[in-house]
Motif scaffolding. Structure first.
Motif, PDB file in Angstrom:
ATOM      1  N   ILE A 142       0.809  -1.225   0.000  1.00 34.59           N
ATOM      2  CA  ILE A 142       0.000   0.000   0.000  1.00 34.59           C
ATOM      3  C   ILE A 142       0.842   1.275   0.000  1.00 34.59           C
ATOM      4  O   ILE A 142       0.374   2.326  -0.408  1.00 34.59           O
ATOM      5  CB  ILE A 142      -0.993   0.060   1.187  1.00 34.59           C
ATOM      6  CG1 ILE A 142      -0.234  -0.182   2.504  1.00 34.59           C
ATOM      7  CG2 ILE A 142      -2.138  -0.906   1.017  1.00 34.59           C
ATOM      8  CD1 ILE A 142      -0.722   0.715   3.587  1.00 34.59           C
ATOM      9  N   ILE A 143       2.058   1.187   0.487  1.00 35.27           N
ATOM     10  CA  ILE A 143       2.893   2.390   0.517  1.00 35.27           C
ATOM     11  C   ILE A 143       3.960   2.277  -0.566  1.00 35.27           C
ATOM     12  O   ILE A 143       4.703   1.304  -0.608  1.00 35.27           O
ATOM     13  CB  ILE A 143       3.580   2.577   1.895  1.00 35.27           C
ATOM     14  CG1 ILE A 143       2.564   2.562   3.036  1.00 35.27           C
ATOM     15  CG2 ILE A 143       4.427   3.852   1.912  1.00 35.27           C
ATOM     16  CD1 ILE A 143       1.709   3.793   3.153  1.00 35.27           C
ATOM     17  N   ASP A 144       4.027   3.276  -1.394  1.00 39.45           N
ATOM     18  CA  ASP A 144       4.939   3.220  -2.541  1.00 39.45           C
ATOM     19  C   ASP A 144       6.277   3.877  -2.198  1.00 39.45           C
ATOM     20  O   ASP A 144       6.490   5.054  -2.480  1.00 39.45           O
ATOM     21  CB  ASP A 144       4.284   3.909  -3.742  1.00 39.45           C
ATOM     22  CG  ASP A 144       5.132   3.768  -4.994  1.00 39.45           C
ATOM     23  OD1 ASP A 144       6.107   2.979  -4.971  1.00 39.45           O
ATOM     24  OD2 ASP A 144       4.833   4.465  -5.985  1.00 39.45           O
ATOM     25  N   PHE A 145       7.167   3.088  -1.598  1.00 42.31           N
ATOM     26  CA  PHE A 145       8.477   3.642  -1.279  1.00 42.31           C
ATOM     27  C   PHE A 145       9.327   3.833  -2.539  1.00 42.31           C
ATOM     28  O   PHE A 145      10.274   4.606  -2.537  1.00 42.31           O
ATOM     29  CB  PHE A 145       9.211   2.758  -0.266  1.00 42.31           C
ATOM     30  CG  PHE A 145       8.606   2.815   1.111  1.00 42.31           C
ATOM     31  CD1 PHE A 145       8.751   3.930   1.904  1.00 42.31           C
ATOM     32  CD2 PHE A 145       7.862   1.747   1.589  1.00 42.31           C
ATOM     33  CE1 PHE A 145       8.177   3.997   3.164  1.00 42.31           C
ATOM     34  CE2 PHE A 145       7.285   1.797   2.848  1.00 42.31           C
ATOM     35  CZ  PHE A 145       7.438   2.921   3.634  1.00 42.31           C
ATOM     36  N   GLY A 146       8.966   3.110  -3.593  1.00 39.73           N
ATOM     37  CA  GLY A 146       9.671   3.258  -4.869  1.00 39.73           C
ATOM     38  C   GLY A 146       9.646   4.703  -5.341  1.00 39.73           C
ATOM     39  O   GLY A 146      10.627   5.222  -5.878  1.00 39.73           O
ATOM     40  N   GLU A 147       8.520   5.358  -5.084  1.00 39.63           N
ATOM     41  CA  GLU A 147       8.367   6.754  -5.461  1.00 39.63           C
ATOM     42  C   GLU A 147       9.389   7.624  -4.701  1.00 39.63           C
ATOM     43  O   GLU A 147       9.973   8.543  -5.267  1.00 39.63           O
ATOM     44  CB  GLU A 147       6.925   7.201  -5.151  1.00 39.63           C
ATOM     45  CG  GLU A 147       6.594   8.644  -5.484  1.00 39.63           C
ATOM     46  CD  GLU A 147       6.705   8.968  -6.968  1.00 39.63           C
ATOM     47  OE1 GLU A 147       6.801   8.018  -7.789  1.00 39.63           O
ATOM     48  OE2 GLU A 147       6.731  10.176  -7.305  1.00 39.63           O
ATOM     49  N   LEU A 148       9.606   7.275  -3.432  1.00 39.21           N
ATOM     50  CA  LEU A 148      10.577   8.030  -2.628  1.00 39.21           C
ATOM     51  C   LEU A 148      11.987   7.832  -3.180  1.00 39.21           C
ATOM     52  O   LEU A 148      12.796   8.755  -3.191  1.00 39.21           O
ATOM     53  CB  LEU A 148      10.526   7.587  -1.162  1.00 39.21           C
ATOM     54  CG  LEU A 148       9.229   7.869  -0.413  1.00 39.21           C
ATOM     55  CD1 LEU A 148       9.322   7.391   1.030  1.00 39.21           C
ATOM     56  CD2 LEU A 148       8.921   9.363  -0.443  1.00 39.21           C
ATOM     57  N   VAL A 149      12.256   6.619  -3.643  1.00 33.04           N
ATOM     58  CA  VAL A 149      13.571   6.341  -4.227  1.00 33.04           C
ATOM     59  C   VAL A 149      13.750   7.183  -5.490  1.00 33.04           C
ATOM     60  O   VAL A 149      14.778   7.832  -5.684  1.00 33.04           O
ATOM     61  CB  VAL A 149      13.717   4.838  -4.560  1.00 33.04           C
ATOM     62  CG1 VAL A 149      15.050   4.573  -5.252  1.00 33.04           C
ATOM     63  CG2 VAL A 149      13.607   3.992  -3.291  1.00 33.04           C
TER      64      VAL A 149
END
Ligand code: G3D
Ligand code: MG
Length: 316
Positions: A142-149
């Motif tokens: 549910i949380i898109d850490f890929g976007e943070l990367v």
């Protein structure tokens, strides 16, 4: 005087480095519990009418101005945005057992991110002590850490429990180091001034203060306060198999760990990394259990001297 003015003033007058951290998440995620557990309240700037808890806390050498932004209503939206925008660090707390509200939490997280494009982000998946707490995989769905990367944001995702303290200090140490990258905070070594060894039912087994007689004498009153705190911890954590806690005792930190039948506390310097101290105490507990299983004599002082020669205050 306006609130912002007062905060700025506090910043000008204090000696310690101050950082502001916005801690956000849905109601009941555990924000207040985390903040109370890990940080020592210095003084409070709480203004109930703002609907935002603003408190100044101390953690290691830093002072954190924490905005606990729970329960916002449309009226408070603009204020909420303002706090997040101006924060040096952003902490998001998720109740990992509240799966029905994961979507909503995810939206809230993205909204918070949209207000601040630079602050390091500590994402805490809280309440892992609960049986139905979501796994890492479930959260990553549910949380898109890929976007943070992709955005090259500094972030840390930690599963922890504000109740038992598990992984909590490690995560705040990460944030502290991120916020003071250029400042002189010792990263790896702690100064062990003394230790306490209790049975988890409250019996004192061994306590020792390290250092020269003069250093010891200076620390005796703090050591007594520490003993009182450890007894309190033992009572509070009676129902838990494992628990961790970090307390500020005047100008020292007391790191307490409970593992089944044993509780060890070590007394370390104020600016020392709590995560390292936690790691040392856990390894002491582990070594002790193994010695007991092998029917060999256990002496914590010897274990510390042998395994952590750089970490303790020596006699000479
Ligand atoms: P908030 O500030 O984000 O709104 P709170 O949340 O800190 O007030 O916590 C909400 C409830 O969750 C509290 O219970 C608190 O004790 C509990 N809680 C917080 N962290 C943990 C955790 O790690 N594990 C478990 N099991 N519970 C936790 P009450 O009953 O006081 O409302
Ligand atoms: Mg709260």
């Amino acid at each position: 005087m306006s609130l912002f003015r007062r905060l700025t003033k506090a910043k000008e007058e204090g000696n310690a480095e101050k950082k502001s951290v916005a801690i956000v998440g849905l109601d009941g995620a555990g924000k207040t519990t985390i903040v109370k557990r890990i940080l020592r309240s210095e003084f409070t700037l709480t203004r109930p009418t703002f609907g935002v808890n603003i408190e100044v806390y101390k953690y290691r050498s830093l002072e954190f101005i924490v905005y606990d932004l729970g329960g916002q209503t449309p009226l408070r939206e603009s204020l909420w945005e303002k706090f997040i925008t101006s924060a040096d660090g952003l902490v998001f707390v998720l109740d990992s057992a509240d799966k029905g509200r994961f979507e909503l939490a995810s939206e809230e997280f993205n909204r918070a991110l949209s207000f601040n494009k630079t602050a390091p982000i500590l994402f805490i998946s809280n309440k892992i002590d609960l049986e139905d707490a979501a796994s890492t995989d479930e959260i990553l769905n549910i949380i898109d850490f890929g976007e943070l990367v992709r955005l090259q944001r500094k972030y840390n995702f930690t599963r922890c429990s504000a109740l038992t303290g598990a992984m909590l200090f490690e995560s705040w140490d990460w944030l502290t180091l991120e916020l003071c990258k250029d400042e002189d905070i010792p990263k790896n070594i702690v100064k062990i001034h003394g230790y306490y060894f209790f049975k988890s039912e409250g019996m004192e087994v061994e306590t020792t203060l390290f250092g020269k007689p003069k250093t010891q004498a200076k620390n005796v009153p703090l050591f007594k306060k520490g003993r009182y705190e450890i007894i309190k911890f033992i009572k509070q954590m009676a129902g838990f198999e494992t628990a961790e806690s970090l307390l500020q005792v005047d100008n020292k930190q007391l790191v307490l760990i409970k593992e089944k039948k044993n509780v060890i506390g070590i007394f370390v310097g104020e600016m020392d990394p709590a995560a390292r101290a936690v790691q040392i105490v856990k390894s002491l507990l582990d070594k002790m259990v193994r010695s007991v299983n092998n029917h060999t004599e256990v002496n914590i002082k010897n274990l510390i001297e042998k395994h952590y020669p750089l970490d303790y205050i020596k006699d000479k």
